[in-house]
Every structure is written in structure tokens, then in C-alpha cells.
Scaffold this active site. Structure first.
Site, PDB file in Angstrom:
ATOM      1  N   ASP A   1       1.085  -2.199  -0.296  1.00  0.00           N
ATOM      2  CA  ASP A   1       0.092  -2.091  -1.353  1.00  0.00           C
ATOM      3  C   ASP A   1       0.554  -1.138  -2.453  1.00  0.00           C
ATOM      4  O   ASP A   1       1.199  -0.119  -2.186  1.00  0.00           O
ATOM      5  CB  ASP A   1      -1.224  -1.584  -0.754  1.00  0.00           C
ATOM      6  CG  ASP A   1      -2.341  -1.486  -1.767  1.00  0.00           C
ATOM      7  OD1 ASP A   1      -2.769  -2.542  -2.258  1.00  0.00           O
ATOM      8  OD2 ASP A   1      -2.772  -0.362  -2.067  1.00  0.00           O
TER       9      ASP A   1
ATOM     10  N   GLU B   1       3.327  -5.667  -3.400  1.00  0.00           N
ATOM     11  CA  GLU B   1       2.330  -5.846  -4.442  1.00  0.00           C
ATOM     12  C   GLU B   1       2.762  -4.916  -5.581  1.00  0.00           C
ATOM     13  O   GLU B   1       2.433  -3.733  -5.607  1.00  0.00           O
ATOM     14  CB  GLU B   1       0.920  -5.483  -3.968  1.00  0.00           C
ATOM     15  CG  GLU B   1      -0.146  -5.838  -4.996  1.00  0.00           C
ATOM     16  CD  GLU B   1      -1.226  -4.780  -5.157  1.00  0.00           C
ATOM     17  OE1 GLU B   1      -2.174  -5.035  -5.905  1.00  0.00           O
ATOM     18  OE2 GLU B   1      -1.111  -3.698  -4.569  1.00  0.00           O
TER      19      GLU B   1
END
Length: 627
Positions: A307, A360
Site C-alpha cells: 500500500d 500501489e
């Protein structure tokens, strides 16, 4: 004679940032010590003046449970005989500012929120049934279909009592559902222990503790096992950039900045109200790289989606001028975090060469998916945030105005092969006032569904692996809310059920057709037929497999049917319509190309042969050569 609790080498490697199995050393472990069974506790707290283990077993009074410092390592340890699995504990850490009660950073389990103590757990007792799955030579999947279903376990579906389903209950229904729908992987939003449901797991306190919201570690192992039994890989969202500020967590763990930098501008993460890890600290490397390997090793996870990678790469990420400190060369790059990411991937792929490591990453940082030995970051996939943003902007535009934004539809092919991409339609796009995917679509009720069907088909035709957030497969109309179930009752309405059937059919068509994935990483597998027909808002493309078989996709992004639309074709001969998103069974108008479509010697789109077809409104058509 008593044996030492640890080897000096284990602790040396931890301090050096090279103990990538540190979860076997630190934390609470059920062990036999000098012929007696009990629990060995170990915690890193180098600036503490004293550390004690406290829990229900000593009435939360640690005077009889002082830990001993292990040399100069900063690690404190204690063996307590007679303790068993299930004991609840914390560390009482004496500092210059007073005593802190902290949860164990290496705990394998924790109490359910709002409680915050750690729980002694034993993870080796589960009998795995996925040996065949683990032994498969799956490679990096570049030439395989990858179709990911992103799920938040707490809100995918609730129980009859309105409560969250357990890992065990989910194991009985979710893997079968996802496999039947034609998905290849589940991506689970973070399951590391976290105190606040509304953080969705992205602000963790227990990096090694699978959240107790849904059950025990063994029950989560059952869930992963059930996924593998249905042929589903499991990807877990992982957050190595920042951590939760709650008092029992990592922040100021021993009374001083420890997991975080002692420089406030580096440590404070105002965007999310969290604290950034300090990647200049070698012990943080041991902690986090061990954690990545822990999920892959102990829980048989198949990959990690990392993330907010931009938050690791840039010192000025989401910061105003003057609110950040440059690196030693005066730049904005976080040099230590970049080195960490490279070492992370070298460690992961050395032990798990088939793992998926997905970034990401929302910027244009180069070589994200290139190997570390070529100067890359070492991921094997990156979310294509540019494609996602452009496509959503395009799809939200009134179809009559789309001709003026045609570049949003096609620009992604300018860089489509610069990285190994995943095309994400994730949870982030259906929250915070952004509307659900279906509700983003313009037009009347019918046109909303037709737009979404065309969008999903174009996603399948576009190079890159695929990801769809739960609810998108049946047309969730309201935004996702982590506190309530998806609106499964919508399947009792005809158009939602037909969309559900469509997504299943489209997914299975994708899985069965190598043209859409076998040469997914380069121009040899993709070719525009015509990307310039902005007047009609139509694009046509060709996908090719390793045997030179081809499929032609034509997508019409206006509500106007084109009854005699000519496109160039690469081969002379017969074609047939193999897939049509406008079929009545999917909720469309039923405008199909039936029978044989014969090519004509009319040069078109830079080819000598062409065909004339009907292109339905707001729809995608796939043509296949015959023989």
C-alpha cells in the site's frame, strides 16, 4: 546448566537488519526450556530502563516477571514456566517518562477491539491441505490470466444476526463464490490487527497478529486453505509505510522514537494521522522484511499488495513546501526506503520465487517492476493508476461529449508496457463521495448498466491484469460502507442479476481465451485496429496469443448503434461474433451479428481486408476468425 534464550547470532542479525525470520526469535513462543514447558518472551526496547511481562497470570503486576537485557542488542527476554497458549499479556516498559503498557510488536494474536492486549498463540498446529497448490510452478504469471476480486472480509456479507462472518464461515462461501465467478485471486484488505474498523486495516498495531475480528489464526489458515482448494491465490494488502498512533502500539515504543524517526518531519504523517517507519534503522528492516516473509510462510499467502508506495519513495509526499526535509543530496527521494524495497524483494523472491509483489504506486517513478539488479524496485506488478483515473473520467462523461475526451480512452497505451500493470477498479474509487461504479455511469437506468458492461469489456481487452472491488460485479448502487454488508438483495432485480451473469460470463471468457493474457506484457500481444474514431467514440483493437491466434474487440461508447461499421481485419476469410455485451441475457438490447461475417478486399485501417458489422449501443463486440 541453563542454556541462553537466544543465540548471539540471531540478535546480531536482527540489529544488522538481516534477520528475516525474526518472528521466530522475538515475541511470545511456547517452548521447552531446561526440561520445562512455558512461554519465552522477547521484545526490542533498547532505551528502556526495565521491562516486565504483565498479564492475567500475574494480576498485571510484573514485579515477579522482570525481563533481562540480552547483551547490547536492545532485546529483553524472559522465560515463564507453566504458561500456555491463550495467555493475555503486555509489556510494562519503564522509561524516563514513566511506565508504558505496550502490546507485543511480534505477537501472533491479540484481544478483540476495544481491548488491546496480546495473546500467546501457537501457529504450527494447523494441518495444511494445500501441498499440491504450493508445489505448482506458477512463475510470475506474466503469460497467465490474473483476475483479482478485492474483498473487505468484514462487509462482503454479514451473518443472519447482522454480525461479521468468521474466517471459518467465510471459507465455506467466499472461495466458492469467487471461483465460480471466474476470478483467479482474492485480494484481502489488511488483516494485521488494527483498533479502528473505519481504517479498513490500513492503520495497524499488530503486524504479526491476524485480526481477531473474524476468528483465530487457525481459522484464517482454514480460509486460505479453502481458497487454494478452489484454485484461488490469496493476496494480502500490506502497509509497511506507516503505522497507527494508538498508545499500545509502536509509536514511541520504549519512550523514545524507535520504529519511527526522531526527526518529526520524517516521522509524522499528517495525511493519515499516522507515523512513518524509519527506514534508516536496520532493526526496522528486520521487523518489516520478516513480516512480509511471515505472511507468505506461516499463512501460505501467495502475494502482497504493498500500500501507498509513493509514501515510501518521496520525502515530500502529500506535504507542503517547507514541511519536509530533503535527503543527504538535497533531493526528495527517500533513499533508505528505496534500499529497503529492493532488499525486501530480494529476500522475498529468494525464498518465494512465485510470490506476487504488487505496488500501489501513484506516480511516474521509473522501473517499479524491474529487477533490483537493473536498478528497479523489484516489484513484479504495479497498479495502473493512470489508466484507472483516465477511464473513470472518460466513463463519467456524457456519451455525447466523450468525443472531446477520446485521449483519456487511448492515452494509457503510450505507457502500457513500461511496467507490468494491474488495471485496478478498487475500493478507493467507490468511497468518500465518489459514488459506486454503476452510479458513476451517465444516462438513464438502462444506459448505466450498458456503460458499465462496455467498460468492463474494454478492461478485459486492454493489456494488463485485472482487479475489481466487491459489489462491482452485480452493480452495487450505493458507495461501499465498511460497517454494512453489500446489497446482495439487488440480485432479486432483473438488471442487477443480468449484470452479475455478465461479469461471470466475461470473466470466464477471459480465462478461456489466451489472446487476452498470453502476450499481455508487450506490443506483440496488442495492436490498435483504429484508435482515432473520436467522432463515433469507438475503438477497435486486436489481441494475439503465442500461436498467433487473434481476437478483435470493438467498443462503442455512445448510445447510438452503428449498423454498417467497417473495420480492417488482419486475415482474409470468415469471422464470427464470439462475445457481445449487448446480448439480451446480459440486459442489453440484443443487437447481435449473427451468422458468418465474410471479409472483403476493401483496404481499411491499414489492412487489405475489412468487414462490415453492426456495433450495438454502449457495447463491446469480440470477433474471432473461423478456421
Amino acid at each position: 546448566m541453563k542454556q541462553p534464550l537466544f543465540s548471539e547470532y540471531e540478535l546480531y542479525l536482527f540489529n544488522e537488519g538481516r534477520n528475516f525470520a525474526s518472528y521466530q526469535t522475538l515475541g511470545a513462543h511456547l517452548v521447552e526450556y531446561d526440561g520445562v514447558w512455558g512461554v519465552r518472551f522477547a521484545v526490542w526496547a533498547p532505551h528502556a530502563t526495565a521491562v516486565k511481562v504483565v498479564g492475567e497470570f500475574n494480576d498485571w503486576q510484573g514485579d515477579n516477571s522482570p525481563m533481562s537485557r540480552q547483551g547490547e542488542s536492545g532485546v529483553w527476554a524472559l522465560f515463564i514456566p507453566g504458561l500456555i497458549v491463550g495467555e493475555i499479556y503486555k509489556y510494562a516498559i519503564d522509561t524516563a517518562q514513566g511506565c508504558l503498557l505496550k502490546a507485543d510488536p511480534f505477537a501472533f494474536f491479540a484481544e478483540q477491539r476495544p481491548k488491546s492486549a496480546s495473546v500467546v498463540a501457537e501457529l504450527g498446529s494447523y494441518c495444511w491441505q494445500d501441498a499440491d497448490w504450493r508445489s505448482q510452478k506458477r512463475g510470475q504469471l506474466l503469460d497467465k490470466p490474473v483476475n483479482i476480486y478485492e474483498v473487505h472480509l468484514g462487509s462482503w456479507r454479514l451473518g443472519p444476526d447482522g454480525g461479521m462472518l468468521s474466517y471459518r464461515e467465510l471459507a465455506r462461501i467466499l472461495p466458492a463464490y469467487a471461483a465460480d465467478m471466474g476470478y483467479t485471486h482474492l485480494e484481502l484488505m489488511p488483516l494485521a490487527e488494527h483498533p479502528f474498523d473505519g481504517s479498513w486495516g490500513y492503520q495497524a498495531t499488530g503486524y504479526y497478529a491476524v485480526t481477531s475480528r473474524y476468528g483465530s489464526p487457525q481459522e484464517f489458515m482454514e480460509f486460505v486453505d479453502a481458497c487454494h482448494a478452489r484454485g484461488l491465490g490469496v493476496i494480502l494488502d500490506w502497509v509497511p509505510g506507516h503505522f497507527c498512533n494508538d498508545g499500545h502500539g509502536l509509536k514511541a515504543f520504549d519512550g523514545t522514537p524507535l520504529f519511527e524517526s526522531d526527526r518529526p518531519l520524517r516521522a509524522e504523517n499528517r495525511q493519515w494521522g499516522t507515523t512513518n517507519f524509519d527506514f534508516s534503522r536496520s532493526e526496522v528492516w528486520s521487523f518489516l522484511i520478516s513480516n512480509a516473509l511471515f505472511w507468505l510462510d506461516v499463512y501460505h499467502i501467495d502475494g502482497l499488495r504493498v500500500d501507498a508506495v509513493a509514501n515510501l519513495l518521496y520525502l515530500d509526499y502529500a506535504r507542503e513546501p517547507g514541511d519536509w526535509e530533503p535527503n543527504r543530496y538535497g533531493g526528495r527521494e527517500n533513499i533508505e526506503a528505496i534500499d529497503f524495497l529492493r532488499k525486501l524483494h530480494e529476500a522475498v523472491f529468494a525464498r518465494f520465487p512465485n510470490a506476487l509483489m504488487i505496488a500501489e504506486e501513484s506516480t511516474s517513478w521509473p522501473l517499479v517492476t524491474a529487477p533490483t539488479f537493473t536498478g528497479g524496485l523489484g516489484f513484479n506488478y504495479k497498479w495502473n493508476m493512470g489508466w484507472m483515473n483516465d477511464m473513470l473520467l472518460y466513463m463519467e462523461t456524457d456519451p455525447l461529449q466523450r468525443r472531446w475526451r477520446h485521449d483519456k480512452l487511448t492515452f494509457s497505451l503510450m505507457y502500457a508496457f513500461s511496467e507490468n500493470f494491474v488495471l485496478p477498479l478498487s475500493h478507493d474509487e467507490v468511497v468518500h463521495g465518489k459514488k459506486s461504479l454503476l452510479d458513476k455511469m451517465p444516462g438513464d437506468y438502462w444506459q448505466k448498466f450498458a456503460n458499465l458492461r462496455a467498460f468492463y469489456a474494454y478492461m478485459i481487452g486492454h493489456p494488463g491484469k485485472k482487479l475489481l472491488f466487491m459489489g462491482g460485479e452485480f452493480g452495487q448502487f450505493i458507495e461501499w460502507n465498511e460497517a454494512q454488508s453489500l446489497d446482495w438483495h439487488l440480485l432479486s432485480y432483473d438488471m442487477h442479476q443480468k449484470l452479475h451473469n455478465y461479469v461471470s460470463a466475461l470473466n470466464h471468457y477471459y480465462l478461456q481465451q489466451p489472446c487476452f493474457w498470453e502476450k499481455d506484457a508487450g506490443w506483440e500481444g496488442f495492436e490498435w485496429i483504429n484508435c482515432e474514431d473520436s467522432l463515433h467514440s469507438i475503438v477497435s483493437l486486436l489481441r494475439r496469443d503465442s500461436h498467433n491466434n487473434v481476437r478483435l474487440m470493438i467498443v462503442n461508447f455512445t448510445p447510438v448503434e452503428r449498423l454498417a461499421y467497417r473495420i480492417g481485419v488482419p486475415l482474409r476469410g470468415k469471422y464470427c461474433e464470439e462475445f457481445n455485451s449487448d446480448s439480451q441475457e446480459y440486459g442489453g438490447s440484443g443487437l447481435n451479428n449473427t451468422g458468418i461475417i465474410r471479409s472483403e478486399p476493401v483496404p481499411w485501417d491499414n489492412w487489405e481486408q475489412s468487414v462490415v458489422i453492426t456495433v450495438p449501443p454502449l457495447a463491446a463486440v469480440v470477433l474471432a476468425p473461423m478456421g
